[in-house]
Structure formats: C-alpha cells, structure tokens
Design a protein around this motif. Structure first.
Motif, PDB file in Angstrom:
ATOM      1  N   MET A 301      -9.052 -13.287  -1.640  1.00 16.70           N
ATOM      2  CA  MET A 301      -7.882 -13.588  -2.456  1.00 16.70           C
ATOM      3  C   MET A 301      -7.861 -12.773  -3.744  1.00 16.70           C
ATOM      4  O   MET A 301      -6.810 -12.301  -4.172  1.00 16.70           O
ATOM      5  CB  MET A 301      -7.866 -15.089  -2.783  1.00 16.70           C
ATOM      6  N   GLY A 302      -9.040 -12.596  -4.367  1.00 19.24           N
ATOM      7  CA  GLY A 302      -9.087 -11.841  -5.608  1.00 19.24           C
ATOM      8  C   GLY A 302      -8.676 -10.392  -5.430  1.00 19.24           C
ATOM      9  O   GLY A 302      -7.893  -9.845  -6.216  1.00 19.24           O
ATOM     10  N   LEU A 303      -9.215  -9.749  -4.379  1.00 18.38           N
ATOM     11  CA  LEU A 303      -8.869  -8.352  -4.132  1.00 18.38           C
ATOM     12  C   LEU A 303      -7.394  -8.212  -3.771  1.00 18.38           C
ATOM     13  O   LEU A 303      -6.715  -7.286  -4.209  1.00 18.38           O
ATOM     14  CB  LEU A 303      -9.742  -7.788  -3.012  1.00 18.38           C
ATOM     15  N   ARG A 304      -6.886  -9.123  -2.960  1.00 18.48           N
ATOM     16  CA  ARG A 304      -5.468  -9.073  -2.601  1.00 18.48           C
ATOM     17  C   ARG A 304      -4.589  -9.279  -3.830  1.00 18.48           C
ATOM     18  O   ARG A 304      -3.541  -8.653  -3.976  1.00 18.48           O
ATOM     19  CB  ARG A 304      -5.152 -10.126  -1.539  1.00 18.48           C
ATOM     20  N   SER A 305      -5.028 -10.170  -4.716  1.00 18.69           N
ATOM     21  CA  SER A 305      -4.261 -10.411  -5.937  1.00 18.69           C
ATOM     22  C   SER A 305      -4.206  -9.157  -6.799  1.00 18.69           C
ATOM     23  O   SER A 305      -3.134  -8.791  -7.312  1.00 18.69           O
ATOM     24  CB  SER A 305      -4.891 -11.568  -6.722  1.00 18.69           C
ATOM     25  N   MET A 306      -5.347  -8.483  -6.958  1.00 16.94           N
ATOM     26  CA  MET A 306      -5.359  -7.268  -7.768  1.00 16.94           C
ATOM     27  C   MET A 306      -4.486  -6.182  -7.141  1.00 16.94           C
ATOM     28  O   MET A 306      -3.737  -5.490  -7.843  1.00 16.94           O
ATOM     29  CB  MET A 306      -6.790  -6.781  -7.941  1.00 16.94           C
ATOM     30  N   ARG A 307      -4.590  -6.016  -5.818  1.00 20.90           N
ATOM     31  CA  ARG A 307      -3.775  -4.995  -5.155  1.00 20.90           C
ATOM     32  C   ARG A 307      -2.290  -5.320  -5.270  1.00 20.90           C
ATOM     33  O   ARG A 307      -1.457  -4.424  -5.452  1.00 20.90           O
ATOM     34  CB  ARG A 307      -4.182  -4.875  -3.683  1.00 20.90           C
ATOM     35  N   TYR A 308      -1.960  -6.587  -5.135  1.00 23.14           N
ATOM     36  CA  TYR A 308      -0.553  -6.958  -5.240  1.00 23.14           C
ATOM     37  C   TYR A 308      -0.023  -6.674  -6.640  1.00 23.14           C
ATOM     38  O   TYR A 308       1.078  -6.134  -6.806  1.00 23.14           O
ATOM     39  CB  TYR A 308      -0.358  -8.427  -4.897  1.00 23.14           C
ATOM     40  N   ALA A 310      -1.058  -4.518  -8.752  1.00 20.66           N
ATOM     41  CA  ALA A 310      -0.918  -3.072  -8.926  1.00 20.66           C
ATOM     42  C   ALA A 310       0.348  -2.564  -8.240  1.00 20.66           C
ATOM     43  O   ALA A 310       1.057  -1.707  -8.774  1.00 20.66           O
ATOM     44  CB  ALA A 310      -2.147  -2.353  -8.371  1.00 20.66           C
ATOM     45  N   SER A 311       0.643  -3.103  -7.047  1.00 26.18           N
ATOM     46  CA  SER A 311       1.852  -2.671  -6.343  1.00 26.18           C
ATOM     47  C   SER A 311       3.112  -3.104  -7.076  1.00 26.18           C
ATOM     48  O   SER A 311       4.123  -2.400  -7.051  1.00 26.18           O
ATOM     49  CB  SER A 311       1.853  -3.224  -4.915  1.00 26.18           C
ATOM     50  N   VAL A 312       3.076  -4.274  -7.733  1.00 26.71           N
ATOM     51  CA  VAL A 312       4.218  -4.734  -8.520  1.00 26.71           C
ATOM     52  C   VAL A 312       4.534  -3.729  -9.621  1.00 26.71           C
ATOM     53  O   VAL A 312       5.699  -3.505  -9.963  1.00 26.71           O
ATOM     54  CB  VAL A 312       3.937  -6.134  -9.113  1.00 26.71           C
ATOM     55  N   LEU A 313       3.498  -3.103 -10.160  1.00 20.69           N
ATOM     56  CA  LEU A 313       3.676  -2.113 -11.228  1.00 20.69           C
ATOM     57  C   LEU A 313       3.940  -0.714 -10.680  1.00 20.69           C
ATOM     58  O   LEU A 313       4.006   0.245 -11.453  1.00 20.69           O
ATOM     59  CB  LEU A 313       2.428  -2.085 -12.113  1.00 20.69           C
ATOM     60  N   CYS A 331      -7.307   0.714 -12.192  1.00 18.79           N
ATOM     61  CA  CYS A 331      -5.877   0.572 -11.905  1.00 18.79           C
ATOM     62  C   CYS A 331      -5.100   1.524 -12.802  1.00 18.79           C
ATOM     63  O   CYS A 331      -5.309   1.553 -14.020  1.00 18.79           O
ATOM     64  CB  CYS A 331      -5.411  -0.869 -12.135  1.00 18.79           C
ATOM     65  N   GLN A 332      -4.230   2.296 -12.185  1.00 17.84           N
ATOM     66  CA  GLN A 332      -3.375   3.220 -12.931  1.00 17.84           C
ATOM     67  C   GLN A 332      -1.924   2.910 -12.605  1.00 17.84           C
ATOM     68  O   GLN A 332      -1.553   2.820 -11.431  1.00 17.84           O
ATOM     69  CB  GLN A 332      -3.696   4.671 -12.582  1.00 17.84           C
ATOM     70  N   ALA A 333      -1.112   2.726 -13.628  1.00 16.14           N
ATOM     71  CA  ALA A 333       0.291   2.351 -13.440  1.00 16.14           C
ATOM     72  C   ALA A 333       1.186   3.237 -14.290  1.00 16.14           C
ATOM     73  O   ALA A 333       0.824   3.596 -15.417  1.00 16.14           O
ATOM     74  CB  ALA A 333       0.502   0.881 -13.803  1.00 16.14           C
ATOM     75  N   PRO A 334       2.360   3.596 -13.762  1.00 14.55           N
ATOM     76  CA  PRO A 334       3.302   4.396 -14.556  1.00 14.55           C
ATOM     77  C   PRO A 334       3.964   3.534 -15.617  1.00 14.55           C
ATOM     78  O   PRO A 334       4.170   2.330 -15.437  1.00 14.55           O
ATOM     79  CB  PRO A 334       4.315   4.866 -13.505  1.00 14.55           C
ATOM     80  N   LEU A 335       4.300   4.161 -16.721  1.00  9.93           N
ATOM     81  CA  LEU A 335       4.998   3.472 -17.806  1.00  9.93           C
ATOM     82  C   LEU A 335       6.494   3.705 -17.678  1.00  9.93           C
ATOM     83  O   LEU A 335       6.930   4.792 -17.289  1.00  9.93           O
ATOM     84  CB  LEU A 335       4.524   3.993 -19.163  1.00  9.93           C
TER      85      LEU A 335
END
Length: 344
Positions: A301-308, A310-313, A331-335
């Motif tokens: 659940m923790g890994l899925r939560s982090m991946r989700y 990241a995908s939201v961003l 985790c790298q996300a665009p601004l």
C-alpha cells in the motif's frame, strides 16, 4: 474555431447539402477535363466528409450519388467503350471503391470515437481521483485542526490541573505528590504526542515556504518518536506556491521515511528537497537493510500510494537500493507555469 468544430456546429441538412455540393463540384471538374483525366479519387473527399459528420444513411446516399455523378461525367465526356457491359463494370467498380472508402472511413471514425471516449473516461477518472485525494486531505486537515484546537487544549488544561495538584500535595508533604508529578509528566507527553499527530495529519501551510517548514518539522518529530537520526536538507531557498504539489511531496516523504523505519530498520534518514527551473525533486535516503531488485514492483500500500501521488503530479518516482546499503526514494515532478522560474 477549427473546421471540425465549425462543421459540427451546423445542422445535419447543412452538412448533407455541403457533401452533395462537393460531389457535384468534383463531377463537374471530372466532366470538363474529359475522360482522359480521371477525377474519381476526388469523390472520396465528400464521402469521407459525410462519414465524419453525418450518419450511416446519408453516407450511403452520398456513395450512390458519387457513383451516379461519376457515371454521368464519364458518359457526357464521351468515354468510348467497346461494349456496354464494360461501362457497367467500370461503374460497378467505382461504386465498390466508394463503398470501400465509406466502410474504411467509418471504421477509422469508430476507432477514433472509441479512443476519444476512452481518453475522456481516463480524464474523468483522473479528475475523480484528484477530487478523492483533495477530499481526503481536507478531512485530514479538519481532523488535525480538531486535534490541535480541541484535544490538545483539553489535555493542556488537564496537565495544568495535574501540575497544581502536584504542587498542592508537595506543599502538604503528602506521599501522593510523587504520583501527581508522574501524572503531570505523562500528561505533558500526551500533549506533545497529540500535537505531533496533528502536525503529521495537517502539515503544509498555505504560505510558499510551507513544504520546507513542514519537512523540517517532520524530520524533528520523526527523530524524536522513533529515536533515530533524521535530517532535512533543502538545497537552497525553495518556494512552492502550488498546495497540491506541496501536500503530495510531503506525503511521499512521510511514507518513505516510515517505510525506512518500519521495513528497512533504518537508524538514519536524510530528506532532501531541490528545485530547478521547471521541476522539483524530493529524495529520501536511509541506511536500512535495503530492498531487493524486484521489491519496488510489489503491491504494498505504501509503495502504491507513493506512485499514485507521483502520477497525480505528472511526475516520476524511483525506488532503488543504495550501493552501500539502504534505500533511496526519488520523486521528480514538473512545476506549473506559475511556479516555474523564468529563464534569464
């Protein structure tokens, strides 16, 4: 307004009339250029137009009209045939070709409509997921505020009462003074723990530096609660105006640090935050037992939560073992444009 939007804004009668006019224009050009120059390929334009913007029955009618107009233009141009059946054969072949174009165009349009419907469903699902995450965050904010403003204040009042009781018993040299003192210390610890829980639930403030301050508080609290070394290292002055990015990055850091202690048995955790012109990068490293090469693909659940998150961003997340032991979560996300640093 695009051509497709313009056509869809018109009535069915207007689009059908436009398709017929297109067939007649092609037929006229086919006639005036003579039978030596064939224009039959250009009839596919009105046919495909009807496929794209009309229903099946009008399209069938346009196919028949195209075949008749082609036959008329060919006949009026004086195309010589050594036998009448040859002309019938040629007309039938043109009708078959136009029918094939209509069938192929319909299949392509159906495939396109299916893809557009799928993309629309995915977009709506993504919006629903974002709404669910936002609702969850709002509820956590409410619970955190209730804990901080309600239970914490109540416990603080009980702590003051316990302290007064301790002092009164000590002035009277009563043996219960030690018990009251112990109760007072326990209540102080309860206030601190409740406040820490409230901060963990509702961490990121609305100001630009909220993420940095929240990660600093998390590192201090995490070190105290788990009796480990936990440090937050920001790489320069980092201001994140977008609350959604701040909340999700904080949750990723929170989950990664918790996994490091819970599963990796780490004794030291380092949280880093950096940003470039158009991206923000969060990394969490620990000195735990590490992970195997296949473990990041697990369904925890923790890994899925982090991946989700990241995908939201619209970002990426990497979970990999370190060379000298431990694990690194990055985790790298665009601004968004409003948060991007303008190029010099």
């Amino acid at each position: 307004m695009t051509f497709a939007e313009y056509c869809r804004s018109k009535s069915t009668a207007w689009r059908f009339t436009a398709a017929i006019l297109g067939v007649l224009v092609v037929g006229f050009l086919d006639y005036i250029t003579g039978y030596e120059i064939s224009f039959f390929l250009f009839y596919t334009g009105p046919i495909l137009f009807s496929v794209w913007y009309l229903d099946l029955k009008p399209t069938i009618l346009i196919v028949l009209i195209s075949a008749i107009v082609w036959w008329w233009a060919d006949w009026q141009a004086g195309h010589p045939y050594f036998a009448s059946w040859v002309q019938i054969w040629e007309t039938s072949m043109r009708l078959g070709f136009f029918t094939f174009v209509a069938i192929g165009g319909t299949a392509i349009k159906s495939r396109r409509d299916s893809m557009e419907a799928l993309l629309e469903n995915m977009r709506r699902l993504r919006e629903l997921e974002r709404d669910l995450v936002a609702a969850s965050e709002r509820e956590q904010q409410r619970i955190g505020a209730d804990l901080h403003d309600g239970l914490c204040q109540y416990l603080a009042g009980v702590t003051c009462a316990a302290g007064s009781l301790r002092d009164d018993l000590a002035e009277r040299f009563q043996p219960e003074a030690d018990t009251a003192a112990e109760l007072h210390e326990l209540m102080k610890d309860a206030v601190v723990q409740t406040r820490n829980i409230a901060r963990g639930i509702a961490p990121v403030h609305m100001d630009e530096a909220g993420l940095t301050s929240a990660l600093e508080d998390m590192a201090v609290t995490f070190a105290r609660l788990h009796d480990i070394e936990c440090n937050f290292i920001p790489e320069g002055e980092i201001l994140i105006e977008n609350r959604e990015i701040a909340i999700n990055l904080y949750r990723i850091a929170q989950e990664a640090a918790a996994n490091a202690v819970r599963h990796g048995h780490a004794t030291a955790v380092v949280i880093r935050l950096a940003r470039s012109e158009k991206t923000v990068t969060l990394s969490v490293e620990d000195d735990g037992i590490g992970i195997g090469p296949t473990e990041p693909a697990s369904n925890g659940m923790g890994l899925r939560s982090m991946r989700y998150r990241a995908s939201v961003l619209n970002g990426t997340i990497e979970i990999a073992p370190l060379a000298d032991g431990g694990t690194r979560v990055c985790c790298q996300a665009p601004l968004p444009e409003a948060d991007s640093i303008p190029a010099n």
